[in-house]
Motif scaffolding. Structure first.
Motif, short mmCIF file in Angstrom:
data_model
loop_
_atom_site.label_atom_id
_atom_site.label_comp_id
_atom_site.label_asym_id
_atom_site.label_seq_id
_atom_site.Cartn_x
_atom_site.Cartn_y
_atom_site.Cartn_z
N MET A 89 -44.88 35.86 -14.62
CA MET A 89 -44.38 36.99 -15.74
C MET A 89 -44.75 38.19 -14.90
O MET A 89 -45.27 38.03 -14.41
N LEU A 90 -43.86 38.39 -15.27
CA LEU A 90 -44.29 40.13 -15.38
C LEU A 90 -44.94 41.19 -16.05
O LEU A 90 -44.12 41.00 -17.57
N LEU A 91 -45.70 41.63 -15.83
CA LEU A 91 -46.71 41.87 -17.20
C LEU A 91 -47.10 44.03 -16.88
O LEU A 91 -45.56 44.50 -15.83
N THR A 92 -46.69 44.11 -18.28
CA THR A 92 -45.72 46.04 -18.55
C THR A 92 -46.68 46.73 -17.84
O THR A 92 -46.17 47.66 -17.49
N ASP A 93 -48.27 46.04 -16.70
CA ASP A 93 -48.33 46.76 -16.19
C ASP A 93 -48.38 46.86 -14.69
O ASP A 93 -48.45 47.25 -13.79
N GLY A 94 -46.76 46.05 -14.53
CA GLY A 94 -46.74 46.10 -13.25
C GLY A 94 -46.83 44.97 -11.98
O GLY A 94 -46.40 44.91 -11.36
N ARG A 95 -48.54 44.31 -12.79
CA ARG A 95 -49.06 42.97 -11.75
C ARG A 95 -48.32 41.62 -12.67
O ARG A 95 -47.22 41.87 -13.11
N LEU A 96 -47.95 40.65 -11.35
CA LEU A 96 -47.41 39.18 -12.17
C LEU A 96 -48.98 38.71 -12.46
O LEU A 96 -50.33 39.01 -12.24
N GLY A 97 -48.51 37.85 -13.97
CA GLY A 97 -49.31 37.43 -14.24
C GLY A 97 -49.11 35.51 -14.01
O GLY A 97 -48.16 35.17 -13.97
N LEU A 98 -50.16 34.51 -14.09
CA LEU A 98 -50.07 33.39 -13.33
C LEU A 98 -50.28 32.87 -14.52
O LEU A 98 -50.65 32.49 -15.02
N LEU A 99 -49.08 31.56 -13.74
CA LEU A 99 -49.24 30.42 -14.99
C LEU A 99 -49.18 29.18 -14.53
O LEU A 99 -49.06 29.11 -13.21
N ASP A 100 -49.53 27.98 -15.42
CA ASP A 100 -49.68 26.56 -15.06
C ASP A 100 -50.17 26.35 -13.94
O ASP A 100 -49.56 25.77 -12.77
N PHE A 101 -51.50 27.17 -13.22
CA PHE A 101 -52.12 26.30 -12.02
C PHE A 101 -53.64 26.03 -12.03
O PHE A 101 -54.07 25.02 -11.16
N GLN A 102 -53.68 24.68 -12.96
CA GLN A 102 -54.68 24.00 -13.08
C GLN A 102 -54.01 22.55 -12.18
O GLN A 102 -55.46 21.94 -12.19
N ASP A 103 -53.87 22.63 -11.85
CA ASP A 103 -53.72 21.28 -11.10
C ASP A 103 -54.15 21.97 -9.53
O ASP A 103 -53.19 20.73 -8.39
N ALA A 104 -54.43 22.65 -9.36
CA ALA A 104 -54.66 23.45 -8.02
C ALA A 104 -55.89 22.72 -6.93
O ALA A 104 -56.97 22.08 -7.98
#
Length: 315
Positions: A188-203
């Motif tokens: 996800m592209l967040l409003t503060d310019g950072r990237l948000g991570l999803l779907d990481f539970q199977d790391a």
């Protein structure tokens, strides 16, 4: 798409008793997502039936990633016995839709995603299960189990042996956290310019090249060879044999997995990705490191049972 029984009570107990629940997304697992809209805020409800999904790794790995400085959704409330978690809402600016709406941003956004991976790979894997030969073999086993019967082929002998020979040089590398589904629909592209991570539970703890493959050989959208090469150069010091090996392993797994989603789970939309995945796999198989696996495919999977078999599927 409606939440499981008990969602209203869960939201009431979390202080969202008057909120509107809107369908947001489903994924290749049994998890479903809903946007919960209150009078002055919104959140995301993750509904993961506990008989199918264990949500504890999602919580633990999300916490760990945040301690390393990465952005995962904060947990607002949780009831793991019912498989319900209320999450921070990252909005709608998902990487896939952003770059497809504005092709001029593709290089910039992919560069940010590559930089995040390089940062992540600067950390040790921690106490994660290993992404080892047993897991690699279990995943590629989806191909003869599901794909080959679907295209009326008989699984041939020597399959596991070919993969064991090819993957042996990298199978013991568990040096970094591998998110395993790091692609344009999970960033996800967040409003503060950072990237948000999803779907990481199977790391898992595995080889750094795996998530590069996930991003740059994306089953869900076309990534041009030119963009792939540019991003690999930006990452730096990528072992091209490992990249091809893990590309072939992942893409073979996906062909079997997406067939299973169609046959077993009633999700035919995943078939529209098969032709693209074959394009990536054919390129990976051309690498000398894949010689044993390429020989098996040449002997057992004719050309008309590969990408051509799915070319007319709707996108």
């Amino acid at each position: 798409m409606t939440p499981s029984a008990g969602a209203d009570l869960f939201l009431n107990n979390a202080g969202w008793e008057d909120a509107t629940i809107l369908p947001l997304a489903g994924d290749a697992s049994f998890r479903r997502y809903f946007r919960v809209v209150g009078s002055d805020a919104s959140a995301v409800l993750m509904d993961a039936p506990p008989q199918h999904q264990d949500s504890r790794p999602f919580v633990a790995i999300g916490d760990h990633l945040r301690t390393l400085g990465f952005v995962t959704p904060c947990i607002l409330s949780q009831d793991l016995e019912r498989g319900m978690i209320l999450l921070e809402d990252f909005g709608d600016a998902r990487m896939r839709e952003v770059v497809e709406a504005d092709a001029g941003r593709e290089q910039e956004v992919y560069a940010a995603a590559i930089d995040l991976l390089r940062d992540l790979h600067g950390h040790r894997a921690g106490a994660l299960p290993p992404y080892d030969m047993a897991v690699y073999q279990r995943e590629v086993g989806l191909f003869p189990e599901w794909y080959m019967p679907a295209v009326e082929l008989e699984p041939g002998g020597g399959y596991a042996e070919a993969w064991a020979e090819a993957l042996a040089p990298i199978a013991d590398d568990q040096s970094t956290m591998v998110l395993r589904d790091y692609h344009a629909e999970n960033i996800m592209l967040l409003t503060d310019g950072r990237l948000g991570l999803l779907d990481f539970q199977d790391a898992l703890a595995g080889h750094a090249a795996y998530d590069l493959v996930s991003l740059l050989q994306d089953a869900r959208r076309d990534v041009s060879p030119a963009l792939e090469a540019a991003m690999l150069a930006r990452y730096g010091q990528v072992d091209d044999a490992a990249y091809a090996l893990l590309g072939a392993q992942r893409n073979t797994k996906i062909l079997g997995l997406f067939t299973r989603l169609w046959k077993r789970d009633g999700k035919p939309r995943y078939l529209s990705y098969q032709s693209r995945v074959w394009t990536y796999l054919e390129r990976d198989l051309a690498h000398p490191a894949l010689a044993p696996v390429r020989c098996w495919f040449d002997a057992h999977v004719p050309a008309d049972k590969r990408g051509a078999a799915w070319a007319d599927m709707p996108a």
